[in-house]
Scaffold this motif. Structure first.
Motif, PDB file in Angstrom:
ATOM      1  N   SER A   1       4.017   5.653   1.407  1.00  0.00           N
ATOM      2  CA  SER A   1       4.862   5.694   2.592  1.00  0.00           C
ATOM      3  C   SER A   1       5.629   4.396   2.758  1.00  0.00           C
ATOM      4  O   SER A   1       5.097   3.306   2.610  1.00  0.00           O
ATOM      5  CB  SER A   1       4.007   5.952   3.833  1.00  0.00           C
ATOM      6  OG  SER A   1       4.802   5.848   4.984  1.00  0.00           O
ATOM      7  N   GLN A   2       6.914   4.534   3.086  1.00  0.00           N
ATOM      8  CA  GLN A   2       7.745   3.343   3.290  1.00  0.00           C
ATOM      9  C   GLN A   2       7.426   2.648   4.609  1.00  0.00           C
ATOM     10  O   GLN A   2       7.811   1.512   4.828  1.00  0.00           O
ATOM     11  CB  GLN A   2       9.221   3.732   3.238  1.00  0.00           C
ATOM     12  CG  GLN A   2       9.604   4.830   4.220  1.00  0.00           C
ATOM     13  CD  GLN A   2      11.040   5.231   4.105  1.00  0.00           C
ATOM     14  OE1 GLN A   2      11.895   4.357   4.151  1.00  0.00           O
ATOM     15  NE2 GLN A   2      11.295   6.514   3.947  1.00  0.00           N
ATOM     16  N   PHE A   3       6.716   3.329   5.475  1.00  0.00           N
ATOM     17  CA  PHE A   3       6.383   2.759   6.773  1.00  0.00           C
ATOM     18  C   PHE A   3       5.049   2.027   6.766  1.00  0.00           C
ATOM     19  O   PHE A   3       4.666   1.438   7.770  1.00  0.00           O
ATOM     20  CB  PHE A   3       6.347   3.861   7.836  1.00  0.00           C
ATOM     21  CG  PHE A   3       7.651   4.594   7.970  1.00  0.00           C
ATOM     22  CD1 PHE A   3       8.756   3.965   8.530  1.00  0.00           C
ATOM     23  CD2 PHE A   3       7.780   5.893   7.520  1.00  0.00           C
ATOM     24  CE1 PHE A   3       9.953   4.631   8.652  1.00  0.00           C
ATOM     25  CE2 PHE A   3       8.984   6.560   7.640  1.00  0.00           C
ATOM     26  CZ  PHE A   3      10.075   5.938   8.208  1.00  0.00           C
ATOM     27  N   THR A   4       4.360   2.053   5.667  1.00  0.00           N
ATOM     28  CA  THR A   4       3.033   1.461   5.600  1.00  0.00           C
ATOM     29  C   THR A   4       3.059  -0.026   5.927  1.00  0.00           C
ATOM     30  O   THR A   4       2.240  -0.506   6.707  1.00  0.00           O
ATOM     31  CB  THR A   4       2.406   1.688   4.217  1.00  0.00           C
ATOM     32  OG1 THR A   4       2.378   3.077   3.966  1.00  0.00           O
ATOM     33  CG2 THR A   4       1.004   1.141   4.146  1.00  0.00           C
ATOM     34  N   GLU A   5       3.988  -0.761   5.339  1.00  0.00           N
ATOM     35  CA  GLU A   5       4.038  -2.206   5.578  1.00  0.00           C
ATOM     36  C   GLU A   5       4.371  -2.511   7.029  1.00  0.00           C
ATOM     37  O   GLU A   5       3.748  -3.384   7.647  1.00  0.00           O
ATOM     38  CB  GLU A   5       5.064  -2.850   4.650  1.00  0.00           C
ATOM     39  CG  GLU A   5       4.642  -2.865   3.197  1.00  0.00           C
ATOM     40  CD  GLU A   5       5.689  -3.502   2.309  1.00  0.00           C
ATOM     41  OE1 GLU A   5       6.471  -4.329   2.814  1.00  0.00           O
ATOM     42  OE2 GLU A   5       5.703  -3.178   1.119  1.00  0.00           O
ATOM     43  N   ALA A   6       5.338  -1.801   7.587  1.00  0.00           N
ATOM     44  CA  ALA A   6       5.721  -2.041   8.976  1.00  0.00           C
ATOM     45  C   ALA A   6       4.565  -1.689   9.907  1.00  0.00           C
ATOM     46  O   ALA A   6       4.306  -2.392  10.896  1.00  0.00           O
ATOM     47  CB  ALA A   6       6.946  -1.225   9.334  1.00  0.00           C
ATOM     48  N   ARG A   7       3.870  -0.628   9.574  1.00  0.00           N
ATOM     49  CA  ARG A   7       2.744  -0.209  10.405  1.00  0.00           C
ATOM     50  C   ARG A   7       1.619  -1.235  10.349  1.00  0.00           C
ATOM     51  O   ARG A   7       1.023  -1.574  11.369  1.00  0.00           O
ATOM     52  CB  ARG A   7       2.253   1.150   9.927  1.00  0.00           C
ATOM     53  CG  ARG A   7       1.177   1.710  10.781  1.00  0.00           C
ATOM     54  CD  ARG A   7       0.827   3.095  10.350  1.00  0.00           C
ATOM     55  NE  ARG A   7      -0.193   3.622  11.247  1.00  0.00           N
ATOM     56  CZ  ARG A   7      -0.762   4.779  11.130  1.00  0.00           C
ATOM     57  NH1 ARG A   7      -0.414   5.583  10.149  1.00  0.00           N
ATOM     58  NH2 ARG A   7      -1.669   5.173  11.964  1.00  0.00           N
ATOM     59  N   GLN A   8       1.325  -1.740   9.153  1.00  0.00           N
ATOM     60  CA  GLN A   8       0.272  -2.748   9.000  1.00  0.00           C
ATOM     61  C   GLN A   8       0.624  -4.016   9.770  1.00  0.00           C
ATOM     62  O   GLN A   8      -0.242  -4.656  10.376  1.00  0.00           O
ATOM     63  CB  GLN A   8       0.040  -3.062   7.513  1.00  0.00           C
ATOM     64  CG  GLN A   8      -0.556  -1.916   6.738  1.00  0.00           C
ATOM     65  CD  GLN A   8      -1.921  -1.513   7.259  1.00  0.00           C
ATOM     66  OE1 GLN A   8      -2.696  -2.319   7.758  1.00  0.00           O
ATOM     67  NE2 GLN A   8      -2.209  -0.226   7.147  1.00  0.00           N
ATOM     68  N   GLU A   9       1.901  -4.377   9.745  1.00  0.00           N
ATOM     69  CA  GLU A   9       2.346  -5.566  10.467  1.00  0.00           C
ATOM     70  C   GLU A   9       2.169  -5.367  11.981  1.00  0.00           C
ATOM     71  O   GLU A   9       1.703  -6.262  12.691  1.00  0.00           O
ATOM     72  CB  GLU A   9       3.818  -5.842  10.137  1.00  0.00           C
ATOM     73  CG  GLU A   9       4.345  -7.139  10.704  1.00  0.00           C
ATOM     74  CD  GLU A   9       5.777  -7.391  10.261  1.00  0.00           C
ATOM     75  OE1 GLU A   9       6.553  -7.846  11.119  1.00  0.00           O
ATOM     76  OE2 GLU A   9       6.103  -7.128   9.092  1.00  0.00           O
ATOM     77  N   LYS A  10       2.529  -4.192  12.467  1.00  0.00           N
ATOM     78  CA  LYS A  10       2.385  -3.893  13.890  1.00  0.00           C
ATOM     79  C   LYS A  10       0.918  -3.916  14.301  1.00  0.00           C
ATOM     80  O   LYS A  10       0.557  -4.457  15.363  1.00  0.00           O
ATOM     81  CB  LYS A  10       2.997  -2.527  14.196  1.00  0.00           C
ATOM     82  CG  LYS A  10       2.983  -2.166  15.649  1.00  0.00           C
ATOM     83  CD  LYS A  10       3.695  -0.848  15.900  1.00  0.00           C
ATOM     84  CE  LYS A  10       3.679  -0.496  17.372  1.00  0.00           C
ATOM     85  NZ  LYS A  10       4.383   0.752  17.653  1.00  0.00           N
TER      86      LYS A  10
ATOM     87  N   GLU B   1      -2.231   9.746  -1.595  1.00  0.00           N
ATOM     88  CA  GLU B   1      -1.067   9.250  -2.342  1.00  0.00           C
ATOM     89  C   GLU B   1       0.148   9.124  -1.437  1.00  0.00           C
ATOM     90  O   GLU B   1       0.871   8.121  -1.493  1.00  0.00           O
ATOM     91  CB  GLU B   1      -0.733  10.197  -3.497  1.00  0.00           C
ATOM     92  CG  GLU B   1      -1.668  10.136  -4.666  1.00  0.00           C
ATOM     93  CD  GLU B   1      -1.294  11.146  -5.745  1.00  0.00           C
ATOM     94  OE1 GLU B   1      -0.101  11.469  -5.872  1.00  0.00           O
ATOM     95  OE2 GLU B   1      -2.206  11.606  -6.445  1.00  0.00           O
ATOM     96  N   MET B   2       0.364  10.129  -0.610  1.00  0.00           N
ATOM     97  CA  MET B   2       1.507  10.106   0.297  1.00  0.00           C
ATOM     98  C   MET B   2       1.398   8.950   1.280  1.00  0.00           C
ATOM     99  O   MET B   2       2.389   8.298   1.602  1.00  0.00           O
ATOM    100  CB  MET B   2       1.607  11.436   1.052  1.00  0.00           C
ATOM    101  CG  MET B   2       2.025  12.603   0.181  1.00  0.00           C
ATOM    102  SD  MET B   2       1.953  14.194   1.011  1.00  0.00           S
ATOM    103  CE  MET B   2       3.109  13.980   2.330  1.00  0.00           C
ATOM    104  N   GLN B   3       0.191   8.694   1.738  1.00  0.00           N
ATOM    105  CA  GLN B   3      -0.023   7.609   2.683  1.00  0.00           C
ATOM    106  C   GLN B   3       0.239   6.254   2.030  1.00  0.00           C
ATOM    107  O   GLN B   3       0.831   5.370   2.630  1.00  0.00           O
ATOM    108  CB  GLN B   3      -1.440   7.665   3.229  1.00  0.00           C
ATOM    109  CG  GLN B   3      -1.701   6.697   4.361  1.00  0.00           C
ATOM    110  CD  GLN B   3      -3.106   6.838   4.907  1.00  0.00           C
ATOM    111  OE1 GLN B   3      -3.994   7.341   4.226  1.00  0.00           O
ATOM    112  NE2 GLN B   3      -3.315   6.389   6.123  1.00  0.00           N
ATOM    113  N   GLU B   4      -0.202   6.103   0.790  1.00  0.00           N
ATOM    114  CA  GLU B   4      -0.007   4.842   0.074  1.00  0.00           C
ATOM    115  C   GLU B   4       1.452   4.604  -0.254  1.00  0.00           C
ATOM    116  O   GLU B   4       1.936   3.482  -0.223  1.00  0.00           O
ATOM    117  CB  GLU B   4      -0.843   4.837  -1.202  1.00  0.00           C
ATOM    118  CG  GLU B   4      -2.328   4.736  -0.944  1.00  0.00           C
ATOM    119  CD  GLU B   4      -3.153   4.924  -2.207  1.00  0.00           C
ATOM    120  OE1 GLU B   4      -2.566   5.107  -3.295  1.00  0.00           O
ATOM    121  OE2 GLU B   4      -4.387   4.893  -2.114  1.00  0.00           O
TER     122      GLU B   4
END
Length: 95
Positions: free
Chosen positions: A55-64, A50-53
């Protein structure tokens, strides 16, 4: 002495108490095989998922990650060997 006759030998009830060391060795090997761990496992708790989903950084991380994949596929990804070496040294000396 024996001639051409076939000589067979049974290894049953060996020793004074009827113990067969060959069977004991086989049993010991089987016990060792049964006691070996089946392999490594990793379990992530539902809370961690849940915490991983969330996370506000998830989108930026996926883009990177997507950009890295593209550059690797194109053959344009360059490794900064000095930066890697510095990180390895920092890790080795616990910095």
């Amino acid at each position: 002495m024996f001639g051409k006759e076939a000589v067979t030998m049974k290894i049953n009830n060996v020793g004074p108490s009827g113990m067969n060391p060959y069977k004991n060795h086989l049993k010991h090997q089987q016990l060792q095989m049964n006691n070996q761990p089946k392999g490594d496992q990793l379990e992530i708790s539902n809370k961690a998922k849940e915490m991983q989903e969330k996370s506000q950084f998830t989108e930026a991380r996926q883009e990177k990650i997507a950009k890295l994949k593209i550059s690797i596929e194109n053959g344009t990804y360059q490794v900064d060997s000095k930066a890697v070496a510095n990180k390895m040294i920092d890790y080795y000396f616990n910095k």
